[in-house]
Design an enzyme around this catalytic site. Structure first.
Site, PDB file in Angstrom:
ATOM      1  N   ASP A 181       0.864  -1.174   0.000  1.00 47.13           N
ATOM      2  CA  ASP A 181       0.000   0.000   0.000  1.00 47.13           C
ATOM      3  C   ASP A 181       0.910   1.235   0.000  1.00 47.13           C
ATOM      4  O   ASP A 181       2.100   1.164   0.266  1.00 47.13           O
ATOM      5  CB  ASP A 181      -0.977  -0.015   1.182  1.00 47.13           C
ATOM      6  CG  ASP A 181      -2.196   0.878   0.897  1.00 47.13           C
ATOM      7  OD1 ASP A 181      -2.121   1.703  -0.043  1.00 47.13           O
ATOM      8  OD2 ASP A 181      -3.210   0.773   1.608  1.00 47.13           O
TER       9      ASP A 181
HETATM   10  C1  BGC Z   1      -5.070   3.227  -0.218  1.00 50.44           C
HETATM   11  C2  BGC Z   1      -5.156   2.203  -1.331  1.00 50.44           C
HETATM   12  C3  BGC Z   1      -5.014   2.899  -2.663  1.00 50.44           C
HETATM   13  C4  BGC Z   1      -3.701   3.654  -2.685  1.00 50.44           C
HETATM   14  C5  BGC Z   1      -3.434   4.358  -3.993  1.00 50.44           C
HETATM   15  C6  BGC Z   1      -3.839   4.103  -0.338  1.00 50.44           C
HETATM   16  O1  BGC Z   1      -3.908   5.152   0.565  1.00 50.44           O
HETATM   17  O2  BGC Z   1      -5.091   2.584   1.042  1.00 50.44           O
HETATM   18  O3  BGC Z   1      -6.384   1.520  -1.267  1.00 50.44           O
HETATM   19  O4  BGC Z   1      -5.110   1.977  -3.693  1.00 50.44           O
HETATM   20  O5  BGC Z   1      -3.706   4.617  -1.645  1.00 50.44           O
HETATM   21  O6  BGC Z   1      -4.304   5.413  -4.180  1.00 50.44           O
END
Ligand code: BGC
Length: 716
Positions: free
Chosen positions: A288
């Site tokens: 993540d």
């Molecule tokens: C989120 C993810 C997301 C990523 C990219 C993160 O903060 O938890 O679900 O895909 O950002 O935007």
């Protein structure tokens, strides 16, 4: 707002973001090392069933090509393939570098779970949120939504769709509740598999997230979730296993949080032992974003393949190899997965679309958004057949979201539709006349009293719930705002026909006001065409068919506590409907519940066998009759109770569901299958699944609180 988030997180992380480019070389190790091609023979690779199943192309040729590339690329070139290029978008996508000379395209990623990411600045269809699509209980619609979403992100240049979110709704106050499909492992798994199949049918790589036990927003970056092995295996992981083994998901995103004392990207047990070795996952694991990676060599060894969105840690990988903290073969294993995804999904074989707005918000996609929203609306109450309203009815409209484009979170799942049909606009298109009240003054009272119906559209908005850091985080309460309750009651005192349309990502409590209403619907965040969907149900253009993908308790205290402040939480085995069932606490609305404009009866449950082998599959058939006067779709639900199990089980677990559309008076049969392995529990001592040789009650009916038919099967 999002830039602020990124900067704040980078400061918190004590890093400069890496960013690739000039800096990366400085950290790579002593100069002169790994400069250019050298003799290197990658380890031989034996295809497995899992790698074969993963690949949509000629997998032997692809694995051979990867082996050849691994022999040719330098260590530095390999590491370049293992991380995003920086904390901003490149050509409106999150980019992972390729290598032009070697014919490696790299990867371009975009969120997310309800449509094309707003970060692109491009317009796209706002599909109803995942929870609303979960409420359709219809994997076929979800497959079509996945395919449509894939077409929209591809039209913006992406190869990887950062969805589905298949974390369970452990508690309704979770800020990202709206992104997932519900609280039940089986139901979330089925919907997730359908979505992934739809996405990947378009050649786009889906990324199942967030692995694992990511169910709290406000402490998401650090919370340590303590969960015993049996609960992990039976509750929090099965939907991910199905994403891997049934849908061949292309990629998995590790979660921010810790599980049993280890951050998910460092969690060898989760990533390597379970996901890769045991389930045979053949795709890549990406972190993540920004704060989701905690090591360089340690993360790669644990099973993380790509750090996103920048090499804050992975820029040290070359140095780590030279320091013998890991080997080049360890790097190869990650790169093989990254290349496999690119080649098996044909990313190298197609022109990357630069920008094709004509593929977005197409009439077909908008119609699908409307269909999914219509199918997901759950009718919770309908006293005296208050609904459907007659076409041409005189309506008074009130409530905080009556005329608000209310499409959900402004975090990473946000989308930018050209137009959102508000509830007011949808209702105006079908009612005789609509008076929108922004306040209830004495002058309005006569209008309210004279109206055929008073529709209050209320619930949650982006101000109440969403992703943390970027948006609202976890919900503070499961109640409606006090002034909205006061409004409902004031209107109900003037007109007996008050209809409440709730919006929001998950359960809202209704005690104290619901008995004063004639009807209540839950309409979630219904997307671009939401207002039309709400009106279609209110005016009977469609008979409601949504079913709750969570239980609505009477009081929040009926559920296990939700702790979004502590950095250490423990997840028990029972939560949601299983917890309520085990405690003998009646919910206000059971899991799976939803009314419609007709009634159904259930009859003649038959099992194809009275005994079942531990590797067999049970088929149950039930007859359903539409005993009312309108056509409607019924969702038949099958729950299993393990009788006399030697371990604590939930009183019943959903294990199958299916739908049937029936004309008035018609009878049809629904066939449901349950593989015996779905009856198993995780035997902690043996470290294995066990299908106990006991009786299993097969309970069938319209929802968890009403299961009129029961037969028993014995596993032998
Ligand atoms: C989120 C993810 C997301 C990523 C990219 C993160 O903060 O938890 O679900 O895909 O950002 O935007």
């Amino acid at each position: 707002m999002k830039i602020w988030w990124a900067v704040a997180l980078l400061v918190a992380a004590g890093c400069d973001g890496g960013g690739g480019g000039e800096d990366a070389g400085l950290d790579a190790g002593p100069p002169g090392v790994d400069a250019g091609p050298r003799d290197y023979t990658p380890e031989p690779f034996d295809p497995t069933d899992a790698t074969r199943a993963y690949c949509q192309g000629d997998d032997d040729a692809i694995e051979a090509r990867i082996t050849e590339l691994l022999g040719e690329l330098t260590l530095a070139e390999k590491v370049e393939l293992m991380h995003g290029v920086g904390i901003g978008l490149v050509d409106d996508t999150w980019a992972v570098a390729g290598n032009d000379a070697a014919g490696i395209p790299g990867l371009r990623m975009l969120d997310g779970p309800r449509g094309l990411s707003d970060m692109t600045g491009k317009r796209g269809t706002a599909f109803p949120v995942g929870m609303m699509r979960g409420a359709t209980w219809d994997p076929e619609i979800e497959r079509r939504v996945g395919a449509a979403m894939a077409r929209e992100i591809r039209s913006a240049g992406a190869d990887v769709l950062l969805a589905p979110t298949i974390n369970l709704l452990n508690h309704p106050r979770w800020g990202r509740a709206q992104e997932t499909y519900g609280e039940d492992t089986h139901h979330v798994g089925t919907m997730g598999v359908a979505f992934i199949e739809g996405v990947q049918s378009e050649g786009i790589i889906a990324s199942a997230k967030h692995y694992a036990a990511n169910n709290i927003e406000d402490t998401r970056h650090d919370v340590d979730v303590t969960v015993d092995e049996r609960t992990l295996r039976e509750v929090y992981l099965p939907q991910f296993r199905r994403a891997v083994q049934e849908a061949q998901v292309g990629s998995v995103m590790s979660a921010y949080n810790q599980v049993n004392g280890l951050y998910c990207d460092l969690n060898t047990h989760l990533l390597r032992e379970i996901l890769k070795d045991e389930w045979g996952f053949a795709g890549f694991v990406e972190s993540d974003w920004i704060l989701g990676t905690h090591g360089d060599a340690a993360s790669v060894l644990a099973g993380l393949d790509i750090e996103m969105p920048s090499p804050a840690h992975f820029r040290f990988l070359q140095r780590a190899v030279l320091a013998e903290e890991l080997t080049e073969a360890d790097i190869d294993r990650a790169v093989r997965r990254i290349l496999r995804a690119q080649f098996c999904f044909g990313v190298d074989a197609r022109e990357r679309v630069v920008d094709d707005p004509s593929a977005r918000e197409t009439p077909e996609h908008l119609a699908l958004a409307r269909e999914a929203a219509t199918r997901g609306i759950v009718l919770l109450r309908n006293e005296g057949a208050a609904l459907p309203l007659a076409a041409g009815a005189t309506v008074v409209l009130a409530g905080r979201v009556a005329d608000l484009p209310n499409i959900g979170d402004e975090g990473s799942s946000n989308v930018l539709p050209t137009d959102v049909v508000t509830a007011r606009e949808g209702i105006e298109a079908q009612a005789g006349s609509v008076t929108l009240l922004t306040a209830l003054t004495p002058a309005d009272e006569a209008t309210v009293t004279a109206a055929d119906a008073v529709i209050v559209v209320t619930g949650n908005t982006v101000e109440d719930e969403g992703e943390s850091d970027i948006a609202a985080g976890d919900r503070d309460t499961m109640e409606l705002p006090a002034d909205e309750i006061a409004l409902i009651e004031a209107l109900a005192a003037l007109n007996p026909n008050v209809i409440v349309v709730l919006e929001g990502g998950s359960a809202l409590l209704v005690e104290g006001w619901v008995d004063d209403t004639a009807a209540v619907l839950h309409a979630f965040y219904p997307g671009s065409e939401g207002g039309h969907a709400i009106a279609d149900v209110l005016f009977g253009v469609a008979a409601p068919s949504g079913r709750l993908p969570f239980a609505v308790p009477v009081a929040e205290a009926d559920l296990p506590p939700f702790d979004n402040t502590s950095l250490s939480v423990t997840y028990g085995y029972l939560y949601g409907y299983r917890h309520l069932d085990a405690a003998g606490t009646a919910p206000r609305y059971p899991f799976g519940f939803g009314l419609t404009y007709t009634t159904f009866t259930y009859d003649s449950l038959t099992l194809d066998a009275t005994t079942l082998a531990p590797d067999g599959t049970l088929t149950a058939t039930v007859e359903v009759t539409n005993t009312g006067t309108v056509a409607a779709t019924e969702t038949v639900q099958l729950y299993v109770a393990a009788v006399g199990s030697r371990v604590t089980r939930a009183p019943r677990d959903l294990r199958a569901f299916g739908q049937i559309e029936l004309a008035p008076g018609a009878t049809g049969s629904v066939e449901l299958t349950v593989p015996a392995r779905d009856l198993a529990f995780w035997d902690v001592d043996a470290g294995a699944w066990e299908v106990e040789a006991i009786d299993y009650e097969i309970q069938v009916g319209p929802h968890a609180g009403e299961l009129p038919l029961m037969e028993t099967v014995r596993v032998e």
